[in-house]
Design an enzyme around this catalytic site. Structure first.
Site, mmCIF file in Angstrom:
data_model
loop_
_atom_site.group_PDB
_atom_site.id
_atom_site.type_symbol
_atom_site.label_atom_id
_atom_site.label_comp_id
_atom_site.label_asym_id
_atom_site.label_seq_id
_atom_site.Cartn_x
_atom_site.Cartn_y
_atom_site.Cartn_z
ATOM 1 N N ASP A 384 -4.965 -9.065 8.853
ATOM 2 C CA ASP A 384 -5.796 -8.059 8.184
ATOM 3 C C ASP A 384 -7.260 -8.462 8.279
ATOM 4 O OD1 ASP A 384 -6.678 -6.164 5.830
ATOM 5 O OD2 ASP A 384 -4.562 -5.691 6.124
ATOM 6 N N ASP A 385 -8.075 -7.928 7.402
ATOM 7 C CA ASP A 385 -9.537 -8.131 7.373
ATOM 8 C C ASP A 385 -9.895 -9.624 7.438
ATOM 9 O OD1 ASP A 385 -12.181 -7.666 7.004
ATOM 10 O OD2 ASP A 385 -11.968 -6.573 5.118
ATOM 11 N N ARG A 461 -18.827 -0.833 -1.381
ATOM 12 C CA ARG A 461 -18.208 -2.060 -0.874
ATOM 13 C C ARG A 461 -19.153 -2.771 0.103
ATOM 14 N NH1 ARG A 461 -12.812 -3.679 2.596
ATOM 15 N NH2 ARG A 461 -12.091 -5.232 1.142
ATOM 16 N N LYS A 494 -4.120 -1.664 12.424
ATOM 17 C CA LYS A 494 -4.264 -1.046 11.102
ATOM 18 C C LYS A 494 -5.706 -0.569 11.028
ATOM 19 C CE LYS A 494 -4.089 -2.108 6.151
ATOM 20 N NZ LYS A 494 -3.845 -3.171 5.179
ATOM 21 N N TRP A 495 -5.893 0.729 11.019
ATOM 22 C CA TRP A 495 -7.227 1.363 11.069
ATOM 23 C C TRP A 495 -7.618 1.748 9.647
ATOM 24 C CZ3 TRP A 495 -9.072 4.511 15.723
ATOM 25 C CH2 TRP A 495 -10.251 5.195 15.454
ATOM 26 N N ASP A 496 -8.580 1.023 9.113
ATOM 27 C CA ASP A 496 -8.955 1.195 7.709
ATOM 28 C C ASP A 496 -10.241 2.007 7.579
ATOM 29 O OD1 ASP A 496 -8.818 0.809 4.972
ATOM 30 O OD2 ASP A 496 -8.726 -1.371 5.075
ATOM 31 N N ASN A 498 -13.074 2.366 4.230
ATOM 32 C CA ASN A 498 -13.141 1.935 2.841
ATOM 33 C C ASN A 498 -14.292 2.451 1.989
ATOM 34 O OD1 ASN A 498 -10.820 0.255 2.254
ATOM 35 N ND2 ASN A 498 -11.542 -0.978 3.960
ATOM 36 N N ASP A 566 -3.094 1.015 -1.940
ATOM 37 C CA ASP A 566 -3.417 -0.404 -2.161
ATOM 38 C C ASP A 566 -2.641 -0.946 -3.355
ATOM 39 O OD1 ASP A 566 -5.043 -0.863 -0.073
ATOM 40 O OD2 ASP A 566 -6.931 -0.763 -1.178
HETATM 41 C C1 DGJ Z 1 -8.242 -1.893 2.065
HETATM 42 C C2 DGJ Z 1 -6.815 -1.812 2.521
HETATM 43 O O1 DGJ Z 1 -6.146 -0.801 1.882
HETATM 44 C C3 DGJ Z 1 -6.165 -3.180 2.283
HETATM 45 O O2 DGJ Z 1 -4.803 -3.118 2.585
HETATM 46 C C4 DGJ Z 1 -6.870 -4.183 3.134
HETATM 47 O O3 DGJ Z 1 -6.662 -3.881 4.491
HETATM 48 C C5 DGJ Z 1 -8.350 -4.191 2.797
HETATM 49 N N1 DGJ Z 1 -8.929 -2.883 2.843
HETATM 50 C C6 DGJ Z 1 -9.105 -5.098 3.737
HETATM 51 O O4 DGJ Z 1 -10.453 -5.044 3.548
#
Ligand code: DGJ
Length: 744
Positions: A384-385, A461, A494-496, A498, A566
């Site tokens: 992940d990140d 963020r 996994k394309w996020d 935020n 989340d």
């Molecule tokens: C938000 C995502 O929903 C989490 O699962 C994770 O990937 C974080 N971002 C990482 O910054």
């Protein structure tokens, strides 16, 4: 009075000698009555061309044996009509589409401002045609047509604005779904401005409806709400630049008496991932108007002479067998016409690093994860990140898509190849649409962020939003990801995304097109998605926006599954998965078992919830008790047996966990040979309670054996209901039944 009698005579005459026109697939034109009839397996939708000028909506509902009702002409004082057309008062009729300022005072489908400064239009019927399949919609996601699907195109014309309007209806016969979108062409010599645009209008008869919506917030998305429609206008919407955690673009409109299993229920949804507006207006007499589309607050479009604007697609369905039937129509449609085709392949059971180590990505930790995960039967490690640029926390690095050289001494490619030697697949996290001010990208190109001249851009963020309406930005991202992943054997992305969009302005767009920035942003995002799918066809995509902030049909066109939330707490997840199931199939829901502590019972409880969708794990397996971890291989083995049913089976809800302290549902195949039934109690009960789980689709002449316990049930018993008893004090009852039909 005389006017009313003439209208009645006209309708009577029309119904004598019905002379059906030539049948063309699921769309029939009844030339005699100037009606177009759209037919799916169980539904009928009827449009009438009134006096060769107006488009009336006649009927949407179950197939009728005795023919559909007449078009309802209603007449009222104060209601405008054109001279000679006294009985066609737009405000009193059910119509296919509506135009601002044109005598219909309900919410409007289309508002276009001409060069003369007026936003009044009145589009009139010109022609229609039917073709097989679905025409492509430029740069937007849209449903794939199957062999039996066909499209009706109706052309209308407004002589003052000199614009041509085309309305599209694609009939997805076996899904009981009809889709809608519009195309506006400026055929004049001056620009026009689109001020409001809705993809779908559906005027329903009567007023006694409930509205089902999915509302929420970050960490609690798609919670179920059902409220009676009141007189006036009620809406769902997003002004956030994403389809949002706050309101999903799905809307159910059902009769007040409709239940899960019985009664009329209409469903509407939008194949789009940005801001939207859904409206339901209960008017004075003629029922309830439903609209869904881009709206007019966060959207506008400057249409120069010769230019064409195409709206995103919206979809509608009807079920006479309650809310459950509506959901199953949408599930089938999403699986068969929206999701990427490889959807039916086995999905990897992933171990995601986020809730285990957050930003502390480290080669050693990941290698240890991989080795241990393989031992417990996990298929894929998702990093992940935290792996790229100067990313140590959320304040830096977004935009710089190269592996951090301190964390990956020999580069990402070498690391991934090494990890994959352990026998595990590898997935990676990205957030392409964002940039941290503390990044090389922002330092080089501050003008590539969404911003409004003279105004301070707001952070969320610690990040800003890239201007995806600018093709240079999309090109930069393609090149970055080509360099980052071109020769790295990744299996999954996994394309996020935020944050929501503020100060939505673009340095790239001229002043008259600033209002287009929000929609153009989405077009840029979809371009990048399409590039990913084409460039990395074997890579699976999991979409995420801080969990399920873009849980919509637009994203589903390009992603195999979506991180549902989340919030991985099983109680909340039960509610979130329930809400999601109203509109979306379980195959879209990425569900992880997280933080079970050191109690083996807790990991079973959490698994029972996560097995309602696509199973994964998200916890630090390096410091967990073996007796908890030892449960994982058995869970994966069971899940593999059920996976096909969960991904493609018919889904039946038995209880609403937003209203009760338990959730219960089942999946079954079309032959009713296997039934996978789940019961999950969310909190301890005050007193013991006996609950009947009625499996109404069980074959009453069959006998079923629970493969998990070997208990046997007749189909009749299952239909009458399996009794479960809720736990009290600190006990929560949960159980799954894998009911297999005994061979004769
Ligand atoms: C938000 C995502 O929903 C989490 O699962 C994770 O990937 C974080 N971002 C990482 O910054």
């Amino acid at each position: 009075m005389l006017e009313k009698q003439i209208a009645v005579c006209y309708n009577l005459l029309k119904n004598i000698c019905p002379n059906k026109g030539e049948a063309q697939m699921a769309v029939i034109f009844d030339n005699e009555h100037r009606r177009v009839i759209l037919t799916t397996n169980d539904t009928e939708y009827v449009i009438e061309i009134i006096r060769e000028r107006f488009l009336g909506h006649v009927y949407y509902g179950p197939k009728t044996a005795d023919g559909v009702p007449d078009f309802a002409y209603r007449i009222a004082s104060f209601s405008p009509y054109y001279e000679g057309f006294f009985d066609f008062q737009p405000d009193m009729c059910t119509t296919e589409y509506s135009y601002f300022g044109n005598g219909d005072f309900r919410c409007t489908s289309l508002k276009v401002r001409s060069a003369n400064g007026s936003s009044v239009t009145g589009f009139e019927y010109r022609s229609h045609r039917v073709f097989k399949g679905h025409a492509p919609i430029d740069r937007l996601p849209y449903a794939e047509a199957g062999d039996s699907d066909s499209t009706l195109e109706i052309t209308l014309w407004d002589s003052v604005s000199q614009c041509e309007l085309k309305l599209y209806y694609t009939v997805f016969e076996d899904c009981n779904v009809i889709s809608r979108y519009m195309k506006l062409t400026n055929k004049g010599t001056s620009p026009v401005e689109i001020e409001k645009c809705m993809s779908l209008q559906c005027d329903l008869p009567g007023t006694d409806y409930d509205m089902i919506t999915l509302y929420g917030k970050h960490g609690c998305e798609r919670l179920f709400s059902r409220t009676p429609l009141h007189r006036g206008n009620q809406s769902i919407y997003s002004r956030r630049g994403t389809s949002s955690h706050q309101f999903n673009p799905f809307m159910g409109i059902c009769r007040r008496t409709a239940t899960e299993e019985k009664g009329d229920c209409y469903g509407f949804n939008f194949v789009y991932s940005g801001s939207f507006l859904g409206e339901a207006e209960v008017g004075q007499e003629c029922g309830c108007r439903v609209q869904l589309g881009l709206g007019g607050e966060n959207f506008g479009w400057h249409l120069s002479p010769g230019e064409v604007f195409e709206s995103p697609e919206a979809v509608m369905t009807f079920s006479a067998v309650g809310v459950g039937g509506m959901s199953r129509n949408f599930h089938k449609f999403t699986r068969d016409r929206i999701l990427p085709k490889e959807i039916h392949k086995n999905r990897p059971v992933v171990l995601n690093t986020w809730e285990a180590v957050y930003f502390n990505i480290d080669e050693k930790i990941l290698s240890d994860f991989a080795e241990k995960a393989v031992k417990y039967g996990i298929d894929m490690l998702v990093m992940d990140d935290g792996w790229f640029g100067a990313r140590e926390n959320d304040s830096a690095g977004l935009g710089d898509w190269w592996a951090n050289p301190v964390k990956f001494k020999n580069g990402l490619g070498a690391f991934v190849k090494k990890i994959k030697k352990t026998g595990i697949k590898f997935g990676i996290w990205i957030e392409p649409e964002m940039v941290n001010p503390d990044s090389d990208l922002y330092r080089a190109h501050p003008e590539w962020t969404l911003r409004c001249a003279g105004r301070e851009s707001m952070l969320s963020r610690e990040q800003l939003v890239l201007d995806m309406s600018n093709p240079c930005v999309v090109e930069y991202l393609k090149n970055s990801f080509e360099d980052a992943f071109g020769d790295v054997p990744i299996d999954y992305i996994k394309w996020d995304m935020n944050r929501h969009l503020s100060q939505v302005g673009s340095d790239f767009l001229p002043p008259e097109r600033q209002k287009e920035a929000s929609h153009r942003y989405m077009l840029g995002v979809y371009d990048l998605y399409r590039w990913f799918r084409e460039r990395f066809p074997d890579v699976m995509i999991e979409n995420c926006s801080g969990g399920g902030g873009r849980y919509d049909l637009g994203m589903m066109k390009y992603s195999h599954q979506i991180w549902a939330s989340d919030n991985t707490d099983p109680v909340w997840r039960t509610r979130i998965q329930y809400g999601s199931s109203l509109a979306y199939p379980a195959s879209t829901m990425s569900c992880h078992v997280s933080h079970p502590g050191d109690d083996p019972d807790e990991i079973e409880y959490r698994f029972t919830v996560a097995a309602g969708g696509i199973l994964g794990y998200e916890m630090n397996i390096l410091n967990m008790d073996d007796k908890v971890l030892e449960r994982i291989p058995g869970q994966i083995e069971r899940y593999r047996r059920w996976e096909e049913l969960i991904k493609t089976g018919d889904f039946y809800r038995l209880s609403n966990p937003c209203e009760k302290i338990y959730g219960s549902y089942y999946f079954t195949d079309s032959a009713r040979n296997t039934i996978l039934l789940t019961f999950v109690q969310l909190e301890a009960d005050k007193d013991y309670k006996e609950i009947k789980l009625r499996v109404s689709c069980a074959d009453k002449n069959a006998v079923y054996t629970d493969a998990l316990t070997k208990e046997r049930y007749t189909g009749d018993q299952l239909r009458k209901g399996i009794t479960v008893t809720t736990g009290t004090e600190d006990k929560r009852y949960y159980r799954m039944w894998e009911l297999i039909r005994d061979r004769a």
